[in-house]
Scaffold this active site. Structure first.
Site, PDB file in Angstrom:
ATOM      1  N   LYS A   1       0.838  -1.081  -0.047  1.00 17.15           N
ATOM      2  CA  LYS A   1      -0.099   0.060  -0.102  1.00 17.15           C
ATOM      3  C   LYS A   1       0.977   1.278  -0.015  1.00 17.15           C
ATOM      4  O   LYS A   1       2.135   0.962   0.225  1.00 17.15           O
ATOM      5  CB  LYS A   1      -0.905  -0.073   1.174  1.00 17.15           C
ATOM      6  CG  LYS A   1      -2.019  -1.203   1.217  1.00 17.15           C
ATOM      7  CD  LYS A   1      -2.754  -1.470   2.404  1.00 17.15           C
ATOM      8  CE  LYS A   1      -3.739  -2.355   2.418  1.00 17.15           C
ATOM      9  NZ  LYS A   1      -4.408  -2.540   3.667  1.00 17.15           N
TER      10      LYS A   1
ATOM     11  N   TYR B   1     -12.280  -2.825  -2.701  1.00 20.02           N
ATOM     12  CA  TYR B   1     -12.748  -2.978  -1.506  1.00 20.02           C
ATOM     13  C   TYR B   1     -14.381  -2.817  -1.385  1.00 20.02           C
ATOM     14  O   TYR B   1     -14.831  -2.523  -0.574  1.00 20.02           O
ATOM     15  CB  TYR B   1     -12.049  -1.917  -0.597  1.00 20.02           C
ATOM     16  CG  TYR B   1     -10.612  -2.117  -0.287  1.00 20.02           C
ATOM     17  CD1 TYR B   1     -10.306  -3.446   0.298  1.00 20.02           C
ATOM     18  CD2 TYR B   1      -9.732  -1.144  -0.146  1.00 20.02           C
ATOM     19  CE1 TYR B   1      -9.166  -3.717   0.998  1.00 20.02           C
ATOM     20  CE2 TYR B   1      -8.520  -1.484  -0.030  1.00 20.02           C
ATOM     21  CZ  TYR B   1      -8.034  -2.801   0.794  1.00 20.02           C
ATOM     22  OH  TYR B   1      -6.929  -3.002   1.230  1.00 20.02           O
TER      23      TYR B   1
ATOM     24  N   ASN C   1      -1.816  -0.292   7.579  1.00 16.82           N
ATOM     25  CA  ASN C   1      -1.160  -1.768   7.733  1.00 16.82           C
ATOM     26  C   ASN C   1      -0.389  -2.316   6.615  1.00 16.82           C
ATOM     27  O   ASN C   1       0.011  -3.322   6.425  1.00 16.82           O
ATOM     28  CB  ASN C   1      -2.167  -2.674   8.405  1.00 16.82           C
ATOM     29  CG  ASN C   1      -3.165  -2.855   7.038  1.00 16.82           C
ATOM     30  OD1 ASN C   1      -3.280  -2.292   6.065  1.00 16.82           O
ATOM     31  ND2 ASN C   1      -4.356  -3.729   7.588  1.00 16.82           N
TER      32      ASN C   1
ATOM     33  N   HIS D   1      -1.640  -5.555   1.426  1.00 21.02           N
ATOM     34  CA  HIS D   1      -2.738  -6.421   1.157  1.00 21.02           C
ATOM     35  C   HIS D   1      -2.463  -7.711   0.691  1.00 21.02           C
ATOM     36  O   HIS D   1      -1.707  -7.931  -0.149  1.00 21.02           O
ATOM     37  CB  HIS D   1      -3.546  -5.645   0.083  1.00 21.02           C
ATOM     38  CG  HIS D   1      -4.670  -6.394  -0.651  1.00 21.02           C
ATOM     39  ND1 HIS D   1      -5.949  -6.525   0.090  1.00 21.02           N
ATOM     40  CD2 HIS D   1      -4.719  -7.140  -1.759  1.00 21.02           C
ATOM     41  CE1 HIS D   1      -6.913  -7.262  -0.442  1.00 21.02           C
ATOM     42  NE2 HIS D   1      -6.177  -7.833  -1.376  1.00 21.02           N
TER      43      HIS D   1
ATOM     44  N   GLU E   1      -9.614 -10.376  -7.982  1.00 24.53           N
ATOM     45  CA  GLU E   1      -8.593  -9.429  -7.865  1.00 24.53           C
ATOM     46  C   GLU E   1      -7.275  -9.220  -8.484  1.00 24.53           C
ATOM     47  O   GLU E   1      -7.061  -8.310  -9.462  1.00 24.53           O
ATOM     48  CB  GLU E   1      -7.788  -9.225  -6.362  1.00 24.53           C
ATOM     49  CG  GLU E   1      -8.576  -8.880  -5.129  1.00 24.53           C
ATOM     50  CD  GLU E   1      -8.357  -9.351  -3.645  1.00 24.53           C
ATOM     51  OE1 GLU E   1      -7.149  -9.409  -3.457  1.00 24.53           O
ATOM     52  OE2 GLU E   1      -9.162  -9.088  -2.915  1.00 24.53           O
TER      53      GLU E   1
HETATM   54  P1  IDP Z   1      -7.148  -7.467   5.135  1.00 20.20           P
HETATM   55  O1  IDP Z   1      -6.544  -6.381   4.634  1.00 20.20           O
HETATM   56  O2  IDP Z   1      -6.535  -7.984   6.250  1.00 20.20           O
HETATM   57  O3  IDP Z   1      -7.981  -8.644   4.319  1.00 20.20           O
HETATM   58  P2  IDP Z   1     -10.069  -6.488   5.529  1.00 20.20           P
HETATM   59  O4  IDP Z   1     -11.065  -6.534   6.725  1.00 20.20           O
HETATM   60  O5  IDP Z   1     -10.404  -7.032   4.290  1.00 20.20           O
HETATM   61  O6  IDP Z   1      -8.661  -6.679   6.128  1.00 20.20           O
HETATM   62  O7  IDP Z   1      -9.915  -4.545   5.464  1.00 20.20           O
HETATM   63  C1  IDP Z   1      -9.370  -4.277   4.176  1.00 20.20           C
HETATM   64  C2  IDP Z   1      -8.484  -3.056   4.932  1.00 20.20           C
HETATM   65  O8  IDP Z   1      -9.286  -2.007   5.420  1.00 20.20           O
HETATM   66  C3  IDP Z   1      -7.432  -3.443   5.830  1.00 20.20           C
HETATM   67  O9  IDP Z   1      -6.304  -4.027   5.513  1.00 20.20           O
HETATM   68  C4  IDP Z   1      -7.198  -2.036   6.608  1.00 20.20           C
HETATM   69  O10 IDP Z   1      -6.271  -1.229   5.696  1.00 20.20           O
HETATM   70  C5  IDP Z   1      -8.538  -1.217   6.367  1.00 20.20           C
HETATM   71  N1  IDP Z   1      -9.400  -1.705   7.765  1.00 20.20           N
HETATM   72  C6  IDP Z   1      -9.954  -2.624   8.394  1.00 20.20           C
HETATM   73  N2  IDP Z   1     -10.543  -2.309   9.393  1.00 20.20           N
HETATM   74  C7  IDP Z   1     -10.322  -1.183   9.456  1.00 20.20           C
HETATM   75  C8  IDP Z   1     -10.747  -0.277  10.728  1.00 20.20           C
HETATM   76  O11 IDP Z   1     -11.311  -0.611  11.606  1.00 20.20           O
HETATM   77  N3  IDP Z   1     -10.228   0.947  10.728  1.00 20.20           N
HETATM   78  C9  IDP Z   1      -9.460   1.571   9.613  1.00 20.20           C
HETATM   79  N4  IDP Z   1      -9.117   0.689   8.436  1.00 20.20           N
HETATM   80  C10 IDP Z   1      -9.705  -0.596   8.636  1.00 20.20           C
HETATM   81 MG    MG Z   2      -9.572  -8.313   2.827  1.00 18.83          MG
END
Ligand code: IDP
Ligand code: MG
Length: 151
Positions: free
Chosen positions: A11, A51, A114, A117, A128
């Site tokens: 990212k 997303y 984080n 992805h 994807e």
């Molecule tokens: P993943 O990336 O581990 O698959 P997902 O639940 O698919 O997790 O969420 C996608 C992305 O959305 C996460 O990697 C993170 O960047 C963001 N995200 C998820 N939950 C939160 C939150 O509670 N606050 C802010 N960003 C979030």
């Molecule tokens: Mg995800």
């Protein structure tokens, strides 16, 4: 069996922080095969599609803005069980729960930054990969190390 593919993206925060090489290295040294890679800024509409399943979440707008804030290093990696293993290498969605040794556990602190992805299932990986890459961008070649990695 070893032709499973996953979509991994570094990212904008990961790119800005100079972590592209370090993240690539982990997939290379594990033995996975790099099938496609590009640095890109695909735009808001594309990121909203990526997303789409999170559309109703309160953090959706902020997530898209974050993803659209700079270049993303988009990649496809191939290998046995690579979808599941890729997720393990990334760590938990929330870096606070990611173990040291995982990418998020070693390089990040907050869920909204984080750094990487990874597809969460084979079906979403295929979806994807098709969203981010044209078929001709996916390289088909034999890895010379395969016979030393797979029995
Ligand atoms: P993943 O990336 O581990 O698959 P997902 O639940 O698919 O997790 O969420 C996608 C992305 O959305 C996460 O990697 C993170 O960047 C963001 N995200 C998820 N939950 C939160 C939150 O509670 N606050 C802010 N960003 C979030
Ligand atoms: Mg995800």
């Amino acid at each position: 069996m070893s032709t499973e593919r996953t979509f991994i993206a570094i990212k904008p925060d990961g790119v800005q922080r100079g972590l592209v090489g370090k993240i690539l290295k982990r997939f290379e040294q594990r033995g996975f095969k790099l099938v496609a890679m590009k640095l890109c800024m695909p735009g808001k509409e594309h990121l909203e599609k990526h997303y789409a399943d999170l559309f109703s979440k309160p953090f959706f707008a902020g997530l898209v803005e974050y993803m659209n804030s700079g270049p993303i290093c988009a990649m496809v990696w191939e290998g046995l069980n690579v979808v599941k293993m890729g997720r393990m290498m990334l760590g938990e969605t929330n870096p606070q729960a990611s173990l040291p040794g995982s990418i998020r556990g070693d390089y990040s602190i907050q869920v909204g930054r984080n750094i990487c992805h990874g597809s969460d299932a084979v079906e979403s990986a295929n979806h994807e990969i098709a969203l981010w890459f044209k078929p001709e961008e996916l390289m088909s070649y034999d890895s010379c190390t395969a016979k030393w990695i797979y029995e």
